[in-house]
Every structure is written in structure tokens, then in C-alpha cells.
Enzyme design. Structure first.
Site, PDB file in Angstrom:
ATOM      1  N   ASP A   1       0.897  -1.204  -0.049  1.00 18.55           N
ATOM      2  CA  ASP A   1      -0.062  -0.085   0.079  1.00 18.55           C
ATOM      3  C   ASP A   1       0.820   1.490   0.018  1.00 18.55           C
ATOM      4  O   ASP A   1       0.460   2.344   0.733  1.00 18.55           O
ATOM      5  CB  ASP A   1      -1.066   0.008   1.018  1.00 18.55           C
ATOM      6  CG  ASP A   1      -2.062  -1.170   1.241  1.00 18.55           C
ATOM      7  OD1 ASP A   1      -1.678  -1.879   0.389  1.00 18.55           O
ATOM      8  OD2 ASP A   1      -2.497  -1.293   2.351  1.00 18.55           O
TER       9      ASP A   1
ATOM     10  N   LYS B   1      -7.363  -4.125  -2.820  1.00 16.54           N
ATOM     11  CA  LYS B   1      -8.146  -4.417  -1.700  1.00 16.54           C
ATOM     12  C   LYS B   1      -8.849  -3.370  -0.807  1.00 16.54           C
ATOM     13  O   LYS B   1      -8.627  -2.354  -1.130  1.00 16.54           O
ATOM     14  CB  LYS B   1      -7.056  -5.096  -0.613  1.00 16.54           C
ATOM     15  CG  LYS B   1      -5.949  -4.360  -0.078  1.00 16.54           C
ATOM     16  CD  LYS B   1      -4.886  -5.322   0.639  1.00 16.54           C
ATOM     17  CE  LYS B   1      -3.842  -4.361   1.279  1.00 16.54           C
ATOM     18  NZ  LYS B   1      -4.473  -3.538   2.419  1.00 16.54           N
TER      19      LYS B   1
ATOM     20  N   CYS C   1      -2.124  -2.447   8.317  1.00 15.23           N
ATOM     21  CA  CYS C   1      -1.848  -3.410   7.301  1.00 15.23           C
ATOM     22  C   CYS C   1      -0.916  -4.482   7.489  1.00 15.23           C
ATOM     23  O   CYS C   1      -0.808  -5.807   7.242  1.00 15.23           O
ATOM     24  CB  CYS C   1      -1.863  -2.676   5.778  1.00 15.23           C
ATOM     25  SG  CYS C   1      -3.262  -1.653   5.552  1.00 15.23           S
TER      26      CYS C   1
END
Length: 200
Positions: free
Chosen positions: A23, A85, A119
Site C-alpha cells: 500500500d 483490496k 496493514c
């Protein structure tokens, strides 16, 4: 695939390991501590994994709102397409399927990106529950606050993850200066990794 004793102790075996890039997107540039340095160190890891022909998984959290992966990471240079996602963990069904179908030998993950306490941490727990060895690269992970980052590292280590650094991973991939790829790896770490403010 069961872990060897060496892997359980923290040894990284290139042929059984995948790099996970989490990310590192445009909208995080101004809010994540040491974001440019985290991306630069992750790029070094990416280069090293390409030298060693290791599989790479990259994800993007809700790219419609948070933007694409920053070009500085360099995934476009290798034709790597991110998995999209919405959950925090990178361990979505498509990622597991990709590994199972294309890289069934992988039982170990080198993990970097953001945010450490969300995450990265949740990806770590999911991978550990599936029996993977997890190596969190401390100078290639960050959060919006250093407090979140520090305590996430502590919790991940307590859960069973191995804490490591960018250069330690890269040099460990060869393990010997006689390795045929050592000089290529050495070029990547010739200059010291950018500092990411981690003091503990």
C-alpha cells in the site's frame, strides 16, 4: 511446505521467499513518517528480489480513493500489477490463489510498506496463522506516528515475526560473497540505506 529449522530461526531462503509490498500509494505521501525513505528502501528490496528472481506481491488499499502505487517504488519497471483490496491485511483470496497457482514453493515472506500498525501487522498475523515465516523490514515500514510504528513492531515480534532491516535482507539473500549474484546485490547496498528515524 514446512519450514526448515533455519527458516524457523530467521534464515531467508530466496527460492522459498516472496516480497510483499504493502500500500505505498500517492495519498499517503504527506501523512506517513519517513515516507520517501520507506519507499526508497522498499525499492532496494524490490531490486534485490528481481536479481534473485523472487516473486513479488504488491497491494493497493482502495486505490479509487487513495491513489495508485507511487512510481518511486518502481513496480512498473518490472511489470508488477498490484492487487486491489479494501481489508487491511494483504492476505486476500486473490493473493493466496496467485501464490498457490504460481509459486507453491513460497513459505516465507519479506514484508514492507504501510501502515505498520494496521496493514503490516494484520498481514503478519494472517501469514503466521497460515504457517509462513514472516520477516518485517523495520526500515521499510512506517505509520503516521512513530508510537504506532514502534508498538506494532513489538507486537509483531511477540506474535512470532522476525524483525530485520533492508540491508540485512539483501545481503542475506546471497549469504556468501562467492554467490554468483553477490556483486549485483552489493551494488544495491553500496550506499547506506536512508535513515528512517528508528532508534529503538
Amino acid at each position: 511446505m514446512a519450514l526448515t529449522k533455519g527458516q524457523a530461526l530467521g534464515r531467508i531462503i530466496a527460492k522459498n521467499t516472496s516480497l510483499f509490498l504493502c500500500d505505498m500509494q500517492e495519498k499517503f505521501k504527506t501523512s506517513i513518517k519517513y515516507f520517501p525513505e520507506i519507499v526508497a528502501n522498499s525499492n532496494r528490496l524490490l531490486q534485490a528480489c528481481m536479481v534473485m528472481k523472487m516473486p513479488v506481491i504488491c497491494t493497493e488499499q482502495y486505490p479509487k480513493g487513495l491513489g495508485p502505487t507511487v512510481p518511486e517504488l518502481g513496480i512498473q519497471n518490472y511489470g508488477i500489477l498490484p492487487f486491489q483490496k479494501t481489508q487491511f491485511s494483504m492476505c486476500i483470496e486473490d493473493v493466496y490463489k496467485h501464490l498457490k497457482d504460481n509459486h507453491p514453493e513460497v513459505n516465507s515472506v519479506v514484508l514492507c510498506g504501510i501502515e505498520t500498525h494496521a496493514c503490516i501487522y494484520m498481514t503478519t498475523l494472517d501469514l503466521l496463522e497460515k504457517g509462513f515465516a514472516v520477516h518485517i523490514v523495520a526500515d521499510a515500514c512506517s505509520s503516521r506516528t512513530m508510537t504506532d510504528r514502534m508498538y506494532a513492531f513489538k507486537a509483531a515480534k511477540a506474535a512470532g515475526a522476525h524483525m530485520t532491516t533492508c540491508e540485512r535482507v539483501i545481503l542475506g539473500l546471497a549469504g556468501d560473497s562467492k554467490h554468483p549474484k553477490f556483486k549485483d546485490l552489493q551494488k544495491i547496498v553500496w550506499e547506506p540505506c536512508p535513515d528512517t528515524g528508528l532508534t529503538k
